[in-house]
Design a protein around this motif. Structure first.
Motif, mmCIF file in Angstrom:
data_model
loop_
_atom_site.group_PDB
_atom_site.id
_atom_site.type_symbol
_atom_site.label_atom_id
_atom_site.label_comp_id
_atom_site.label_asym_id
_atom_site.label_seq_id
_atom_site.Cartn_x
_atom_site.Cartn_y
_atom_site.Cartn_z
ATOM 1 N N UNK A 211 69.551 47.341 -22.768
ATOM 2 C CA UNK A 211 68.883 47.612 -24.047
ATOM 3 C C UNK A 211 68.787 49.125 -24.280
ATOM 4 N N UNK A 212 68.368 49.846 -23.240
ATOM 5 C CA UNK A 212 68.227 51.300 -23.370
ATOM 6 C C UNK A 212 69.577 51.961 -23.659
ATOM 7 N N UNK A 213 70.602 51.482 -22.993
ATOM 8 C CA UNK A 213 71.941 52.050 -23.189
ATOM 9 C C UNK A 213 72.434 51.798 -24.614
ATOM 10 N N UNK A 214 72.271 50.556 -25.087
ATOM 11 C CA UNK A 214 72.715 50.229 -26.445
ATOM 12 C C UNK A 214 71.952 51.054 -27.482
ATOM 13 N N UNK A 215 70.647 51.186 -27.291
ATOM 14 C CA UNK A 215 69.833 51.958 -28.236
ATOM 15 C C UNK A 215 70.269 53.420 -28.263
ATOM 16 N N UNK A 216 70.655 53.949 -27.105
ATOM 17 C CA UNK A 216 71.101 55.349 -27.073
ATOM 18 C C UNK A 216 72.373 55.527 -27.907
ATOM 19 N N UNK A 217 73.236 54.509 -27.866
ATOM 20 C CA UNK A 217 74.464 54.553 -28.670
ATOM 21 C C UNK A 217 74.121 54.476 -30.154
ATOM 22 N N UNK A 218 73.244 53.537 -30.500
ATOM 23 C CA UNK A 218 72.903 53.333 -31.915
ATOM 24 C C UNK A 218 72.152 54.531 -32.494
ATOM 25 N N UNK A 219 71.306 55.149 -31.684
ATOM 26 C CA UNK A 219 70.587 56.336 -32.156
ATOM 27 C C UNK A 219 71.552 57.499 -32.380
ATOM 28 N N UNK A 220 72.534 57.611 -31.481
ATOM 29 C CA UNK A 220 73.536 58.673 -31.633
ATOM 30 C C UNK A 220 74.375 58.441 -32.887
ATOM 31 N N UNK A 221 74.716 57.164 -33.137
ATOM 32 C CA UNK A 221 75.462 56.836 -34.348
ATOM 33 C C UNK A 221 74.645 57.165 -35.596
ATOM 34 N N UNK A 222 73.349 56.805 -35.551
ATOM 35 C CA UNK A 222 72.478 57.053 -36.702
ATOM 36 C C UNK A 222 72.320 58.548 -36.972
ATOM 37 N N UNK A 223 72.266 59.325 -35.883
ATOM 38 C CA UNK A 223 72.104 60.774 -36.027
ATOM 39 C C UNK A 223 73.299 61.391 -36.764
ATOM 40 N N UNK A 224 74.474 60.774 -36.598
ATOM 41 C CA UNK A 224 75.678 61.267 -37.261
ATOM 42 C C UNK A 224 75.584 61.127 -38.782
ATOM 43 N N UNK A 225 74.684 60.248 -39.245
ATOM 44 C CA UNK A 225 74.567 60.010 -40.691
ATOM 45 C C UNK A 225 73.909 61.177 -41.416
#
Length: 289
Positions: A211-225
């Protein structure tokens, strides 16, 4: 630092579906670490979740068996050198017999399984005989044994032994383990596990590190926005919610009827049978994985 070879780039491409140059760039950035490179590509939106099964090379078969009482079952992966032998009926019969040995003896590990007996012969002797008969190196790769007292076990084999599944259930009425309608339902759920590759029964059972790993990916993706932080958080949580729905068995769309989830299908069957059904656990073996 691992050398970024053409074969490494090819492997990353096969795992992610990303372009050759993107794969090479990600491998250079991560100094040849293929797992980190997958994360780089996912963060950039260039890759889906890696399918590592494609990296497997072993041949053989997966065999499954469920006891007559319906409350226990076993799963065995038997490896050989070539697909030709893996499809051989004698080889498959050997795998079935080893699964029966696992079911009957409930071994705690592979060594115990090899020493256990079925029909007057040890599993070690059965494997040795198969080696002499079929002319290839043959090994028991792994096995699983499951029992649900007062519950039930369902199994499913896909692709002639390429994928094998055991699913464990708890039942309000233990007699349902032998009920033909329940057996059809159990096979449906095992087929779902084989086809849809869930990572856990439900979201509560997903490993915290995952869960923590997936969230880190999704947060990084969101930051790109470039959007405000509160919006980024909602974006990440939305993607995590999608992850749960795609990867948690009970939340997945039922493969035979995408209009209902597995949980809804289970509830409908339980109501028809006048009992309760809880999916407790599952084991999924992919040949060579």
């Amino acid at each position: 630092m691992a050398e970024v070879t053409a074969s490494l780039v090819k492997e990353l491409r096969e795992m992610t579906g990303a372009g050759m140059m993107e794969c090479k760039k990600a491998l250079v950035e991560t100094e040849g670490d293929i797992d980190k490179a997958v994360d780089v590509l996912r963060t950039a939106g260039l890759a889906a979740v890696a399918k590592k099964a494609g990296r497997a090379t072993n041949e053989g078969t997966v065999a499954a068996v469920v006891a007559d009482c319906g409350m226990s079952g076993a799963l065995v992966e038997l490896n050989c050198e070539t697909d030709f032998v893996g499809m051989n009926e004698k080889f498959k019969a050997c795998a079935d017999k080893i699964a029966q040995a696992a079911l009957a003896n409930k071994p705690v590990d592979t060594d115990a399984l090899m020493a256990s007996e079925i029909e007057g012969a040890s599993v070690d002797a059965i494997v040795t005989e198969a080696i002499h008969t079929l002319g290839e190196n043959i090994q028991v790769a792994r096995f699983a044994y499951a029992r649900q007292e007062g519950g039930a076990i369902a199994n499913y084999i896909h692709g002639g032994g390429k994928i094998g599944v055991l699913v464990e259930f708890q039942l309000g009425d233990g007699a349902l383990a032998k009920n033909e309608d329940f057996k059809r339902y159990g096979r449906d759920i095992a087929m779902q596990v084989a086809a849809a590759q869930p990572v856990a029964v439900n979201r509560e059972a997903v490993d915290a590190e995952v869960v923590a790993h997936e969230m880190s990916i999704y947060k990084a993706q969101a930051a790109e926005s470039g959007k405000p932080e509160n919006i980024q958080e909602k974006m990440a949580l939305g993607r995590m919610e999608k992850y749960y729905k795609e990867n948690c068995l009970t939340e997945q769309e039922f493969v035979k009827n995408p209009d209902q989830t597995v949980a809804q299908y289970s509830a409908a069957v339980a109501k028809e049978l006048g009992s309760t059904i809880e999916i407790v656990a599952f084991t999924r073996f992919v040949l060579g994985e």
